[in-house]
Design an enzyme around this catalytic site. Sequence first.
Site, PDB file in Angstrom:
ATOM      1  N   ASN A  99      53.747  39.664  58.004  1.00 39.68           N
ATOM      2  CA  ASN A  99      54.060  40.987  58.573  1.00 39.68           C
ATOM      3  C   ASN A  99      53.934  42.145  57.592  1.00 39.68           C
ATOM      4  O   ASN A  99      53.557  43.239  57.981  1.00 39.68           O
ATOM      5  CB  ASN A  99      55.426  40.976  59.275  1.00 39.68           C
ATOM      6  CG  ASN A  99      56.563  40.690  58.360  1.00 39.68           C
ATOM      7  OD1 ASN A  99      56.414  39.972  57.374  1.00 39.68           O
ATOM      8  ND2 ASN A  99      57.720  41.238  58.642  1.00 39.68           N
ATOM      9  N   GLY A 172      59.986  34.264  55.301  1.00 35.40           N
ATOM     10  CA  GLY A 172      59.455  33.867  56.606  1.00 35.40           C
ATOM     11  C   GLY A 172      60.575  33.579  57.586  1.00 35.40           C
ATOM     12  O   GLY A 172      61.684  34.115  57.461  1.00 35.40           O
ATOM     13  N   SER A 173      60.281  32.726  58.544  1.00 37.74           N
ATOM     14  CA  SER A 173      61.223  32.479  59.640  1.00 37.74           C
ATOM     15  C   SER A 173      62.359  31.540  59.229  1.00 37.74           C
ATOM     16  O   SER A 173      62.234  30.782  58.257  1.00 37.74           O
ATOM     17  CB  SER A 173      60.468  31.879  60.825  1.00 37.74           C
ATOM     18  OG  SER A 173      59.882  30.664  60.418  1.00 37.74           O
ATOM     19  N   GLU A 194      64.124  34.386  52.063  1.00 37.92           N
ATOM     20  CA  GLU A 194      64.200  35.713  52.693  1.00 37.92           C
ATOM     21  C   GLU A 194      63.821  35.515  54.152  1.00 37.92           C
ATOM     22  O   GLU A 194      62.630  35.387  54.483  1.00 37.92           O
ATOM     23  CB  GLU A 194      63.226  36.678  51.990  1.00 37.92           C
ATOM     24  CG  GLU A 194      63.592  36.973  50.541  1.00 37.92           C
ATOM     25  CD  GLU A 194      64.734  37.983  50.407  1.00 37.92           C
ATOM     26  OE1 GLU A 194      64.970  38.743  51.358  1.00 37.92           O
ATOM     27  OE2 GLU A 194      65.381  37.997  49.355  1.00 37.92           O
ATOM     28  N   CYS A 228      61.260  42.441  59.492  1.00 39.63           N
ATOM     29  CA  CYS A 228      62.471  41.608  59.476  1.00 39.63           C
ATOM     30  C   CYS A 228      63.749  42.432  59.574  1.00 39.63           C
ATOM     31  O   CYS A 228      64.753  41.956  60.086  1.00 39.63           O
ATOM     32  CB  CYS A 228      62.487  40.753  58.218  1.00 39.63           C
ATOM     33  SG  CYS A 228      62.343  41.749  56.723  1.00 39.63           S
ATOM     34  N   GLU A 318      65.167  36.238  67.638  1.00 43.83           N
ATOM     35  CA  GLU A 318      64.691  37.458  66.968  1.00 43.83           C
ATOM     36  C   GLU A 318      63.465  37.956  67.729  1.00 43.83           C
ATOM     37  O   GLU A 318      62.556  37.180  68.023  1.00 43.83           O
ATOM     38  CB  GLU A 318      64.308  37.088  65.532  1.00 43.83           C
ATOM     39  CG  GLU A 318      63.781  38.243  64.723  1.00 43.83           C
ATOM     40  CD  GLU A 318      63.264  37.786  63.333  1.00 43.83           C
ATOM     41  OE1 GLU A 318      63.164  36.564  63.077  1.00 43.83           O
ATOM     42  OE2 GLU A 318      62.967  38.669  62.526  1.00 43.83           O
TER      43      GLU A 318
HETATM   44  P1  NAD Z   1      56.661  31.756  59.158  1.00 44.98           P
HETATM   45  O1  NAD Z   1      57.926  31.129  58.744  1.00 44.98           O
HETATM   46  O2  NAD Z   1      55.988  31.237  60.368  1.00 44.98           O
HETATM   47  O3  NAD Z   1      55.560  31.644  57.976  1.00 44.98           O
HETATM   48  C1  NAD Z   1      55.838  32.054  56.667  1.00 44.98           C
HETATM   49  C2  NAD Z   1      54.995  31.225  55.695  1.00 44.98           C
HETATM   50  O4  NAD Z   1      55.353  29.859  55.851  1.00 44.98           O
HETATM   51  C3  NAD Z   1      53.484  31.322  55.921  1.00 44.98           C
HETATM   52  O5  NAD Z   1      52.846  31.416  54.668  1.00 44.98           O
HETATM   53  C4  NAD Z   1      53.151  30.014  56.622  1.00 44.98           C
HETATM   54  O6  NAD Z   1      51.851  29.533  56.325  1.00 44.98           O
HETATM   55  C5  NAD Z   1      54.205  29.060  56.087  1.00 44.98           C
HETATM   56  N1  NAD Z   1      54.547  28.011  57.045  1.00 44.98           N
HETATM   57  C6  NAD Z   1      54.517  28.102  58.423  1.00 44.98           C
HETATM   58  N2  NAD Z   1      54.914  26.933  58.967  1.00 44.98           N
HETATM   59  C7  NAD Z   1      55.205  26.107  57.941  1.00 44.98           C
HETATM   60  C8  NAD Z   1      55.667  24.752  57.875  1.00 44.98           C
HETATM   61  N3  NAD Z   1      55.898  24.052  58.955  1.00 44.98           N
HETATM   62  N4  NAD Z   1      55.855  24.220  56.645  1.00 44.98           N
HETATM   63  C9  NAD Z   1      55.634  24.941  55.520  1.00 44.98           C
HETATM   64  N5  NAD Z   1      55.181  26.210  55.545  1.00 44.98           N
HETATM   65  C10 NAD Z   1      54.975  26.783  56.719  1.00 44.98           C
HETATM   66  O7  NAD Z   1      56.956  33.321  59.269  1.00 44.98           O
HETATM   67  P2  NAD Z   1      55.995  34.489  59.716  1.00 44.98           P
HETATM   68  O8  NAD Z   1      55.678  34.357  61.173  1.00 44.98           O
HETATM   69  O9  NAD Z   1      54.840  34.603  58.774  1.00 44.98           O
HETATM   70  O10 NAD Z   1      56.945  35.760  59.470  1.00 44.98           O
HETATM   71  C11 NAD Z   1      57.873  36.188  60.405  1.00 44.98           C
HETATM   72  C12 NAD Z   1      59.295  35.800  60.032  1.00 44.98           C
HETATM   73  O11 NAD Z   1      59.550  36.149  58.683  1.00 44.98           O
HETATM   74  C13 NAD Z   1      60.341  36.535  60.837  1.00 44.98           C
HETATM   75  O12 NAD Z   1      61.363  35.660  61.192  1.00 44.98           O
HETATM   76  C14 NAD Z   1      60.862  37.599  59.868  1.00 44.98           C
HETATM   77  O13 NAD Z   1      62.168  38.041  60.149  1.00 44.98           O
HETATM   78  C15 NAD Z   1      60.759  36.892  58.580  1.00 44.98           C
HETATM   79  N6  NAD Z   1      60.628  37.837  57.474  1.00 44.98           N
HETATM   80  C16 NAD Z   1      61.657  37.986  56.610  1.00 44.98           C
HETATM   81  C17 NAD Z   1      61.554  38.913  55.581  1.00 44.98           C
HETATM   82  C18 NAD Z   1      62.662  39.121  54.593  1.00 44.98           C
HETATM   83  O14 NAD Z   1      62.411  39.776  53.564  1.00 44.98           O
HETATM   84  N7  NAD Z   1      63.865  38.632  54.834  1.00 44.98           N
HETATM   85  C19 NAD Z   1      60.395  39.664  55.441  1.00 44.98           C
HETATM   86  C20 NAD Z   1      59.373  39.475  56.349  1.00 44.98           C
HETATM   87  C21 NAD Z   1      59.490  38.547  57.358  1.00 44.98           C
END
Ligand code: NAD
Length: 443
Positions: A99, A172-173, A194, A228, A318
């Site tokens: 994002n 990430g999530s 995060e 996020c 979310e």
């Molecule tokens: P995501 O968790 O799907 O992916 C994040 C990363 O994890 C990517 O690089 C992806 O390739 C990897 N990944 C995905 N599935 C995986 C698995 N099964 N095993 C290991 N790695 C895996 O998240 P997203 O869709 O890229 O981002 C959105 C989420 O991130 C939202 O929930 C948002 O709130 C959160 N976010 C948090 C912050 C923060 O600073 N707290 C910032 C940005 C986004």
Amino acid sequence: MIFKTDLDYRKQSLLKLLITVQKQEQNIIKALHDDFKKPSFEAVFTETDYILAELKHTIKNMNKWAKPQWVLPSLLNFPSTDYLYKEPYGKILIIAPWNYPYQLTLAPLIAAVASGNQVTVKPSELTPNTSKIIAEIIRETFDKNHVECIEGGTEVAQTLLAQRWDYIFFTGSVAVGKIVAKAAAEHLTPVTLELGGKNPCIIEQSANLKLTAKRIVWGKFLNAGQTCIAPDYLLVHQSIKTKLIAFLKEEIILAYGENPETSTDFARIINEKNWKRLLAILENQTVLIGGQSNAEDYYLAPTILDNPSLESLVMREEIFGPILPILSYESEPDLERIITKFEKPLSLYVFTEHNTFAKKIISKYTFGGGCINDTMIHFANKRLPFGGVGHSGIGAYHGKLSFDLFSHQKAIVKKANWLDIPIRYAPYRGKLNTIKKLLKWFS
Ligand code: NAD
């Protein structure tokens, strides 16, 4: 032996990075547009300029941050001098989301390099154009044995997570955060997670409604709501709800025009999967404004929903898109019932002219960070830790805190030899009362 670079090498590497990112700025802005039509203003404001500022701040301050830090000694150890020595953890893995794909990959990378670590970054596969430029920047700047970028999706991330690291920094999530935490536990690797959550935004009767609406519209629809720390849902006092809705409608039109689809200032949803997920959330809801969509480029208009049930899809997860549900409250127990239904959020916002109300909300609920009378801007202060709590994350970073995050701090007491108070040594007979008194004085 842990991997460790000397300060001069770290600084030279970051100065080289500064030249590369400045050279690549236009390519990054274009890549972000190609990936999800991110407006160039937002690309500069939230990604490239943010990283330039972080990089310059780190280069300027890293010598100071790296110095051993003197701490007040304990009188019980008298005479001594006490220090914290910072050393790099060693091998760092950074996994980033899509994002804010540039900022959220580069910001932890800068800190990890400044603290002397060896770094592997895996940017998101969902922003392939941006990830490609990030890989180019890293290849052009760093020795492969110092920093490397590995592109790819879930399988690549899982292969990396199966290896042993000295620290893992994941953004990430929540669902993937749990996978990362489990993998890290295998080797007792420390982590920063995060993550995300449902961020409440409370609007109390005394709030300046026009300004409140402007700041909510900005925070919610920047990056098309894919932030996020965006307000996830509004909790507005029943008595001002109609007025606030009118202002929100006005501010959306002021920002994006009558038809936001033609605005160059409004981004798109990242992919078909997320676009369809957001459309499904809209089903059977009362749409007050927006709701229009276009499958061609995954457009979804800035959308406001009226009073969704707490059991509906939109209130179960979310949102992470340009959909803003409005719920109302009459009393503080209403607020509590709704806010505490969810896990501890990453952010919380409260709009009010009453300081006591703001203070009460801030002290009552647990959340990562937030604002009084604005949204999201706490992110921009390098002196404030940025991170979640509970399900919204573990650990926090930004500015000096990022340098410290990637440093193990060794606690060292240097004892002087010119005086050696004998009380602590055996034989202990007859010393208990004296030691008790000393402990009482010095505690
Ligand atoms: P995501 O968790 O799907 O992916 C994040 C990363 O994890 C990517 O690089 C992806 O390739 C990897 N990944 C995905 N599935 C995986 C698995 N099964 N095993 C290991 N790695 C895996 O998240 P997203 O869709 O890229 O981002 C959105 C989420 O991130 C939202 O929930 C948002 O709130 C959160 N976010 C948090 C912050 C923060 O600073 N707290 C910032 C940005 C986004």
